[in-house]
Design an enzyme around this catalytic site. Structure first.
Site, PDB file in Angstrom:
ATOM      1  CG  ASN A  71      -1.899   1.228   1.189  1.00  0.00           C
ATOM      2  OD1 ASN A  71      -2.586   1.497   0.221  1.00  0.00           O
ATOM      3  ND2 ASN A  71      -1.954   2.077   2.293  1.00  0.00           N
ATOM      4  CG  HIS A  90      -0.508   6.621   4.394  1.00  0.00           C
ATOM      5  ND1 HIS A  90      -2.044   6.725   4.472  1.00  0.00           N
ATOM      6  CD2 HIS A  90      -0.260   7.414   5.241  1.00  0.00           C
ATOM      7  CE1 HIS A  90      -2.354   7.597   5.067  1.00  0.00           C
ATOM      8  NE2 HIS A  90      -1.404   7.955   5.721  1.00  0.00           N
ATOM      9  CG  ASP A 107      -0.493  -4.890   9.753  1.00  0.00           C
ATOM     10  OD1 ASP A 107       0.438  -4.614  10.596  1.00  0.00           O
ATOM     11  OD2 ASP A 107      -1.620  -4.075   9.453  1.00  0.00           O
TER      12      ASP A 107
END
Ligand code: GRF
Length: 201
Positions: free
Chosen positions: A107, A109, A141
């Site tokens: 991911n 961010h 996670d």
């Protein structure tokens, strides 16, 4: 490596991956499909323009969040990804998705985690008055933006910054960081030990 990219918005991170793959035959990864949680977004247009299969799994089409998560996992699994890249995907991936792809979901961010996790990281950094913010690429996670960090890059906050201006400046750095990280993970492999990520090379 086979990538499935998940998007929810403009898809500029997706576009950066597509451009890098097109420009470098040795990049080591290719986008197999693009998934989204909503239709009518530029991210899906970019995928279609690149001739890629797309899938949309909307929360409102499912009886519960768990059913949505299960449907998203199945739709993603159909493309047999080696890595799932969440690039501006604005939903929290659930238990089944994590069980199926955990350790292989990356991911990006737009803040320096663990500071300012969640959907408004840029706004919160600006509001807090930090002088330096940035972006983080990490493995996903079961928390919100809490997985093992792979790479980060700093971006200065300017006095006259608005949330949009700052986010655009972060995104310029973020897309380069994501392209670099995904390529290295794909070409060199990696190990995750607790919170430590090692990419041998
Ligand atoms: C990125 O900054 C991402 O980190 C955040 O929203 C933005 C999405 O941009 N979640 P895009 O859809 O890749 O253009």
């Amino acid at each position: 490596a086979r990538l499935v990219v998940l998007v929810s918005g403009s898809g500029t991170n997706l576009q950066a991956l597509l451009d890098a793959i097109a420009a470098d035959p040795g990049y080591g990864a290719r986008v197999i499909a693009v998934g989204a949680d909503r239709d009518g977004i530029a991210g899906l247009e970019r995928a279609r323009r690149a001739g890629l299969p797309t899938f949309v799994v909307r929360v409102q089409d499912h009886g519960s969040r768990e059913e949505w998560d299960s449907a998203l996992a199945a739709a993603t699994a159909a493309y047999e990804p080696d890595l799932v890249v969440s690039a501006g995907f604005m939903k929290i991936l659930g238990k089944e998705f994590l069980a199926r792809f955990g350790g292989r979901i990356v991911n990006t961010h737009p803040a320096l985690l663990p500071s300012f996790p969640g959907a408004h990281g840029v706004r919160e950094a600006l509001g807090y008055g930090v002088k330096v913010t940035g972006c983080t690429v990490h493995f996903v996670d079961d928390g919100i933006d809490t997985g093992p960090i792979i790479a980060q890059a700093a971006v200065a906050v300017l006095p006259e910054d608005t949330e949009e201006a700052l986010h655009e400046r972060i995104k310029e750095v973020e897309r380069g960081l994501l392209v670099d990280v995904v390529g290295r993970l794909a070409r060199d492999g990696y190990r995750i030990e607790g919170r430590k990520v090692t990419i041998p090379s």
